[in-house]
Scaffold this motif. Sequence first.
Motif, mmCIF file in Angstrom:
data_model
loop_
_atom_site.group_PDB
_atom_site.id
_atom_site.type_symbol
_atom_site.label_atom_id
_atom_site.label_comp_id
_atom_site.label_asym_id
_atom_site.label_seq_id
_atom_site.Cartn_x
_atom_site.Cartn_y
_atom_site.Cartn_z
ATOM 1 N N GLY A 1 20.901 5.151 122.074
ATOM 2 C CA GLY A 1 19.580 5.340 121.511
ATOM 3 C C GLY A 1 19.521 6.197 120.264
ATOM 4 O O GLY A 1 18.455 6.404 119.696
ATOM 5 N N LYS A 2 20.664 6.707 119.805
ATOM 6 C CA LYS A 2 20.650 7.552 118.612
ATOM 7 C C LYS A 2 20.499 6.709 117.348
ATOM 8 O O LYS A 2 20.816 5.521 117.313
ATOM 9 N N ARG A 3 19.980 7.345 116.306
ATOM 10 C CA ARG A 3 19.813 6.704 115.009
ATOM 11 C C ARG A 3 20.381 7.628 113.928
ATOM 12 O O ARG A 3 20.105 8.836 113.925
ATOM 13 N N ARG A 4 21.170 7.070 113.030
ATOM 14 C CA ARG A 4 21.642 7.845 111.884
ATOM 15 C C ARG A 4 20.912 7.355 110.648
ATOM 16 O O ARG A 4 20.824 6.145 110.409
ATOM 17 N N VAL A 5 20.373 8.273 109.861
ATOM 18 C CA VAL A 5 19.641 7.891 108.658
ATOM 19 C C VAL A 5 20.326 8.460 107.422
ATOM 20 O O VAL A 5 20.777 9.612 107.411
ATOM 21 N N ILE A 6 20.427 7.616 106.404
ATOM 22 C CA ILE A 6 20.912 8.049 105.101
ATOM 23 C C ILE A 6 19.915 7.557 104.063
ATOM 24 O O ILE A 6 19.117 6.652 104.329
ATOM 25 N N GLN A 7 19.936 8.175 102.892
ATOM 26 C CA GLN A 7 18.995 7.732 101.860
ATOM 27 C C GLN A 7 19.569 7.999 100.483
ATOM 28 O O GLN A 7 20.497 8.790 100.302
ATOM 29 N N ARG A 8 18.968 7.346 99.532
ATOM 30 C CA ARG A 8 19.323 7.531 98.121
ATOM 31 C C ARG A 8 18.006 7.589 97.363
ATOM 32 O O ARG A 8 17.183 6.661 97.468
ATOM 33 N N ALA A 9 17.759 8.655 96.617
ATOM 34 C CA ALA A 9 16.514 8.801 95.861
ATOM 35 C C ALA A 9 16.801 8.670 94.369
ATOM 36 O O ALA A 9 17.904 8.988 93.901
ATOM 37 N N SER B 1 6.278 4.735 92.555
ATOM 38 C CA SER B 1 5.918 4.905 91.151
ATOM 39 C C SER B 1 7.172 4.842 90.293
ATOM 40 O O SER B 1 8.136 5.574 90.539
ATOM 41 N N VAL B 2 7.150 3.974 89.289
ATOM 42 C CA VAL B 2 8.317 3.865 88.403
ATOM 43 C C VAL B 2 8.459 5.107 87.535
ATOM 44 O O VAL B 2 9.523 5.358 86.970
ATOM 45 N N GLU B 3 7.397 5.901 87.400
ATOM 46 C CA GLU B 3 7.443 7.108 86.584
ATOM 47 C C GLU B 3 7.848 8.327 87.396
ATOM 48 O O GLU B 3 7.930 9.432 86.869
ATOM 49 N N ASP B 4 8.071 8.134 88.679
ATOM 50 C CA ASP B 4 8.418 9.262 89.529
ATOM 51 C C ASP B 4 9.450 8.819 90.551
ATOM 52 O O ASP B 4 10.168 7.854 90.344
ATOM 53 N N MET B 5 9.507 9.477 91.697
ATOM 54 C CA MET B 5 10.587 9.238 92.652
ATOM 55 C C MET B 5 10.445 7.921 93.390
ATOM 56 O O MET B 5 9.362 7.530 93.814
ATOM 57 N N CYS B 6 11.565 7.238 93.572
ATOM 58 C CA CYS B 6 11.686 6.073 94.441
ATOM 59 C C CYS B 6 12.810 6.373 95.428
ATOM 60 O O CYS B 6 13.662 7.237 95.178
ATOM 61 N N SER B 7 12.820 5.651 96.543
ATOM 62 C CA SER B 7 13.830 5.958 97.548
ATOM 63 C C SER B 7 14.227 4.717 98.331
ATOM 64 O O SER B 7 13.402 3.839 98.596
ATOM 65 N N PHE B 8 15.517 4.678 98.692
ATOM 66 C CA PHE B 8 16.072 3.614 99.534
ATOM 67 C C PHE B 8 16.753 4.287 100.724
ATOM 68 O O PHE B 8 17.575 5.185 100.554
ATOM 69 N N SER B 9 16.385 3.864 101.928
ATOM 70 C CA SER B 9 16.917 4.490 103.136
ATOM 71 C C SER B 9 17.515 3.441 104.056
ATOM 72 O O SER B 9 17.083 2.280 104.059
ATOM 73 N N LEU B 10 18.498 3.866 104.852
ATOM 74 C CA LEU B 10 19.097 3.004 105.862
ATOM 75 C C LEU B 10 19.110 3.723 107.207
ATOM 76 O O LEU B 10 19.382 4.922 107.272
ATOM 77 N N CYS B 11 18.821 2.964 108.242
ATOM 78 C CA CYS B 11 18.831 3.495 109.600
ATOM 79 C C CYS B 11 19.865 2.707 110.412
ATOM 80 O O CYS B 11 19.782 1.483 110.503
ATOM 81 N N PHE B 12 20.806 3.431 111.007
ATOM 82 C CA PHE B 12 21.879 2.819 111.786
ATOM 83 C C PHE B 12 21.657 3.101 113.274
ATOM 84 O O PHE B 12 21.779 4.256 113.709
ATOM 85 N N ASP C 1 31.147 1.399 108.014
ATOM 86 C CA ASP C 1 31.405 0.101 107.368
ATOM 87 C C ASP C 1 31.274 -1.033 108.382
ATOM 88 O O ASP C 1 31.874 -0.996 109.464
ATOM 89 N N GLY C 2 30.450 -2.047 108.043
ATOM 90 C CA GLY C 2 30.253 -3.196 108.899
ATOM 91 C C GLY C 2 29.218 -3.025 109.986
ATOM 92 O O GLY C 2 28.896 -3.972 110.708
ATOM 93 N N ASP C 3 28.682 -1.813 110.114
ATOM 94 C CA ASP C 3 27.708 -1.558 111.181
ATOM 95 C C ASP C 3 26.334 -2.147 110.858
ATOM 96 O O ASP C 3 25.936 -2.225 109.686
ATOM 97 N N GLU C 4 25.646 -2.536 111.915
ATOM 98 C CA GLU C 4 24.270 -3.038 111.778
ATOM 99 C C GLU C 4 23.348 -1.912 111.320
ATOM 100 O O GLU C 4 23.436 -0.780 111.790
ATOM 101 N N CYS C 5 22.442 -2.219 110.400
ATOM 102 C CA CYS C 5 21.476 -1.217 109.949
ATOM 103 C C CYS C 5 20.226 -1.889 109.410
ATOM 104 O O CYS C 5 20.170 -3.116 109.226
ATOM 105 N N TYR C 6 19.211 -1.071 109.170
ATOM 106 C CA TYR C 6 17.909 -1.538 108.689
ATOM 107 C C TYR C 6 17.472 -0.649 107.529
ATOM 108 O O TYR C 6 17.691 0.572 107.553
ATOM 109 N N GLY C 7 16.845 -1.255 106.521
ATOM 110 C CA GLY C 7 16.504 -0.514 105.317
ATOM 111 C C GLY C 7 15.016 -0.329 105.093
ATOM 112 O O GLY C 7 14.188 -1.080 105.605
ATOM 113 N N GLY C 8 14.704 0.691 104.309
ATOM 114 C CA GLY C 8 13.338 0.925 103.852
ATOM 115 C C GLY C 8 13.371 1.254 102.376
ATOM 116 O O GLY C 8 14.197 2.068 101.934
#
Length: 563
Positions: A390-398, A374-385, A362-369
Amino acid sequence: MTDVDVGRAWLDKAYQYADDVKAGIVPACKFVRLAVDRWFDDIENAHKRGLYFSEYHAARYFRFVGRYCRHYQGDLEGKLLTLEPWQCFIDANLFGWIREDGTRRFRMAYEECGRKNGKTTRIAAAGNFYLIGDNEGGAQVYAAATKKEQAREIFDSAKAMIEQSPQLLRVTDPQEHKILHKRSKFLPLSRDNKKMDGFNVHAGLVDELHAHPNSGIWDVLRSAMGARKQPVLRAITTAGFDHNSYCYSRRQYTIQVLERSIEDDTFFGIIYTLDDEKKWDDESEWIKANPNLGVSVDLDDLRAQCAEAKHIATSKVEFLTKRLNIWVYGEQAWMNMEAWAACKTDFDSIELWDEDADTELDGDECYGGLDLASVEDMCSFSLCFPHSGGKRRVIQRAYLPQAALERRLKKGDKTLEQYKDSGHLIVTPGAVVDYDWIKKDILQACDRFDVQGIAFDRWNSSQLVTDLTEQGIPMVKFGQGFASMSAPTKELLRLVLTGQIEHNDPLLTWAISNVVTETNAAGDIKPDKSKVSEKIDPAVAAIMAIALAMGVDETDDQDFLEL
């Protein structure tokens, strides 16, 4: 050495090389053996077709190189060139075989071998001979490539070689963009030249033909050779990726000539590569693609690249293509999944999307993709913290429409059902993805985290992007071509191999395992959705998020016209 000595000595090298290949003393692939077989057959029978091997002509070229052409860089700068036996064999063919009228036999040539085998230096020396020593009045010699910088590699090498030689410098006028000798000239030529006609070509030297998108430059040079008594057009290249390219068609023609399925006494070809691609990591085979091994090709360098290639798929493509001269398809499986599995970290990737939960990010800096492919198939939203160290944590929601999931279930495919049950895949009602679900998650993420920007594909943007922008969400246009995607794709792989990525999402792991990358002639890579059989959208979104974390944005993208 005297003139006679260097001419005779290098002729003897050529003869000995042919003997050693034939006897199996020098390891050689089948195409080199076929070229040697052709040599011996022609020595015996070519006179019946009005063709002769002239030791005088071959030795004259060798004397020019051995007496006047000097190295122009590195530890050997200023020293006279020395041709290796394999180089003597090729040049003995190209300069020694003549017709009954005394003009050269071979008017076209194709040479293919691995990188760092001295191709540029050798063909630059040949270019200077065509300019100065070929006795052609008003000769026009062109070093040709797709881009000015590549075309100048041969030209600048030839120019630097002249500047190192007092004898050649006395009879030439090397300028910034041309070298003059009496009424003859040597110039670089590229596809971006404004004027591509009006040539009267004596010699065309085409560098890295595999990088040419079509036969355009080759055709221009070839069509401009008609007025010359003994013109020559030469291609020198490493292997490439595109089996539909003009270069590959020239390669196939070379093989047909070597195999004698096509008879062409005007064409010379030789290919240095491996016979068995499965032996790519057997260093005893490497000399077949690298005839200059131990001279300009360093064995330890090859060993290091081979070791890397065993762990990184894209490095393997580069090693096979550029160092072992094996034509591979540009699209290759990408991720080292063992290394990816080792990066799995114990954190709750579902809790982060729960608006009532308190999380460590919570409150941490991050960047999204955001991948809205395709609206008829999979879409995805990802965040990189980005984390310290130098480590990066990635989460996503499909997101997937119910109709798309049902189509899979009817086929007996329950792959995505498990991700729905785990909460990593959101299934929205209807036949298309309901963007309101994505919008809700993005707005919630921006409230919870310090989102610096969200990258989206400019060509697949929608009303959703407009709505988010109007609500103050920092949306960033991002291309999907090589220029934008290569750096973050390589960066994600680097993070995985160095254990600096953190993930705990089975759907993302599945998508990562599906990724196939396409490689262009420059060695850039990008995910290729057209070549995969399964979904990679979460992986693409993660790569875009990593791109923003790296500082890559639209200003870095130069390939928005790529298809």
